[in-house]
Design a protein around this motif. Structure first.
Motif, PDB file in Angstrom:
ATOM      1  N   TYR A  59       0.870  -1.187   0.000  1.00  0.00           N
ATOM      2  CA  TYR A  59       0.000   0.000   0.000  1.00  0.00           C
ATOM      3  C   TYR A  59       0.898   1.225   0.000  1.00  0.00           C
ATOM      4  N   CYS A  60       0.478   2.279  -0.710  1.00  0.00           N
ATOM      5  CA  CYS A  60       1.289   3.501  -0.686  1.00  0.00           C
ATOM      6  C   CYS A  60       0.418   4.740  -0.824  1.00  0.00           C
ATOM      7  N   ASP A  61       0.713   5.727   0.009  1.00  0.00           N
ATOM      8  CA  ASP A  61      -0.007   7.006  -0.062  1.00  0.00           C
ATOM      9  C   ASP A  61       0.585   7.931  -1.106  1.00  0.00           C
ATOM     10  N   GLN A  62       1.751   7.582  -1.620  1.00  0.00           N
ATOM     11  CA  GLN A  62       2.414   8.450  -2.600  1.00  0.00           C
ATOM     12  C   GLN A  62       2.060   8.018  -4.017  1.00  0.00           C
ATOM     13  N   ASP A  63       2.407   8.901  -4.947  1.00  0.00           N
ATOM     14  CA  ASP A  63       1.994   8.657  -6.330  1.00  0.00           C
ATOM     15  C   ASP A  63       3.155   8.850  -7.302  1.00  0.00           C
ATOM     16  N   CYS A  64       4.353   8.427  -6.899  1.00  0.00           N
ATOM     17  CA  CYS A  64       5.542   8.611  -7.740  1.00  0.00           C
ATOM     18  C   CYS A  64       5.246   8.032  -9.142  1.00  0.00           C
ATOM     19  N   ASP A 108       2.954   3.628   3.993  1.00  0.00           N
ATOM     20  CA  ASP A 108       1.688   3.044   4.450  1.00  0.00           C
ATOM     21  C   ASP A 108       1.464   3.371   5.929  1.00  0.00           C
ATOM     22  N   HIS A 109       0.593   4.347   6.168  1.00  0.00           N
ATOM     23  CA  HIS A 109       0.377   4.817   7.547  1.00  0.00           C
ATOM     24  C   HIS A 109      -0.471   3.860   8.387  1.00  0.00           C
ATOM     25  N   PHE A 110      -0.930   2.775   7.783  1.00  0.00           N
ATOM     26  CA  PHE A 110      -1.568   1.723   8.583  1.00  0.00           C
ATOM     27  C   PHE A 110      -0.574   1.251   9.653  1.00  0.00           C
TER      28      PHE A 110
END
Ligand code: SAM
Ligand code: SF4
Length: 344
Positions: A59-64, A108-110
């Motif tokens: 999971y990733c909050d970024q969008d590289c 992933d801030h989870f």
């Protein structure tokens, strides 16, 4: 410029680095590789350090723009490993004789501050390896707590030293902010890793020279120069993979300029050319990072297309025979920063 004269210099200018990266004659490139290998031997010795990677969440909050894990990629089947799964994988790594565990994931801030702390403490208490975090940009309070919990190293690449390119590939982030994170990590005592992606569209040889010089300026302990490989599910899907010669020349020149840093022969290099570990180690690298992410997760950590996948225990045997052939050996300790030796 004259190749021998440039190679004999103690410090290289940006123009001289560009000159080395631009070599095309086979015999000159061979000379560059041989010299990089000499420098590696002089400053790092024959030890090859192994780091076992656990890719515990995709999971990733970024969008590289270049990465298959980017949050906009709806096609990727996402996974998160549980704390117990992560710990039992760390056990597999240490049982295989590897003394560094790399915990890697998307941003992933989870995995909250306390959960990551808990994982670090448990792994340290049970198996006592060095721990490297490679989990993206997080808060300073989080970095502080994880350092106190026993994490040793943090890998956060600057990706490209060209501000404009950085903003193209990270539409909501700035290079300045990334560099501030790396400086903070260093300041609080993490051994820090940085580096670039090579072969990004729009990147010039001058940019790559700046990447190497930025690693020098930041005085990082580990620097990774990995070739761009397109992800089929990213906006850069039609961009060709990085050029192999340029990738190897960059590793070699980085070794000559940076001298006593750890430089890995990356998984991306092994994806680009089958025998990446063997070739990377000949041109200046001194670190290999076998991937212990268990199945079925491993297949879904799809940063880029056709990522090299293998059974880590079989791969370790392969590595050992490569090392025997080349007169190198697995480093016995935890493979901490070589700079502590320099500072003595
Ligand atoms: N999310 C964390 C981060 O970005 O630091 C760690 C995981 S991220 C997948 C690890 C590295 O993968 C990044 O630093 C980036 O250099 C590399 N990477 C991402 N996409 C790539 C691509 N298409 N080709 C080569 N390397 C890539
Ligand atoms: Fe996320 Fe890291 Fe990929 Fe960027 S490079 S999208 S932060 S996993």
């Amino acid at each position: 410029m004259n190749l021998d004269r440039v190679l004999n210099k103690e410090e290289l200018t940006k123009d001289e680095i560009v000159f080395l990266l631009s070599l095309v004659k086979k015999e000159e490139i061979e000379k560059l590789y041989l010299y990089a290998d000499e420098i590696r031997k002089k400053y790092c010795g024959d030890d090859v350090h192994l780091r076992g990677i656990i890719e515990f969440s995709n999971y990733c909050d970024q969008d590289c723009l270049y990465c298959g894990l980017r949050r906009s990629n709806q096609k990727l089947e996402r996974y998160r490993m549980t704390k117990d799964e992560i710990i039992s994988t760390a056990q597999r790594i240490t049982r295989a004789g590897i003394k560094t565990v790399v915990l890697q994931s998307g941003e992933d801030h989870f995995y909250s501050k306390s959960l990551v702390t808990d994982i670090i403490r448990s792994i340290k208490e049970k198996f006592d390896p060095a721990i490297t975090l490679s989990i993206g940009e997080r808060g300073r309070d989080e970095y502080d707590e994880w350092k106190n919990a026993g994490a040793d190293r943090y890998l956060l690449k600057h990706e490209t030293a060209n501000e404009q390119l950085y903003s193209t590939f990270h539409q909501h982030e700035k290079l300045k902010s990334r560099l501030a994170h790396i400086s903070y990590l260093k300041r609080i005592g993490f051994q820090t890793g940085s580096g670039n992606i090579l072969g990004l569209p729009g990147q010039t040889t001058e940019d790559i020279a700046e990447d190497i010089l930025l690693c020098k300026e930041m005085d990082c302990d580990m620097c990774s120069f990995s070739p761009f490989i397109p992800s089929s599910d990213s906006p850069l899907k039609d961009v060709p993979a990085a050029n192999t010669d340029l990738t190897l020349k960059t590793i070699a020149v980085a070794r000559i300029v940076l001298k006593d840093v750890h430089i890995p022969a990356t998984t991306a290099l092994s994806t680009l050319i089958g025998n990446g570990a063997e070739v990377g180690l000949k041109v200046g690298a001194n670190v290999i990072m076998p991937n212990f992410t268990p199945m079925p997760y491993r297949d879904n950590y799809k940063i880029y297309r056709d990522k090299k996948t293998y059974d880590p225990i079989v791969y370790l045997k392969e590595i050992h025979s490569i090392l025997i052939k080349s007169g190198r050996k697995v480093g016995k300790g935890k493979g901490h920063s070589l700079k502590s030796i320099r500072d003595q």
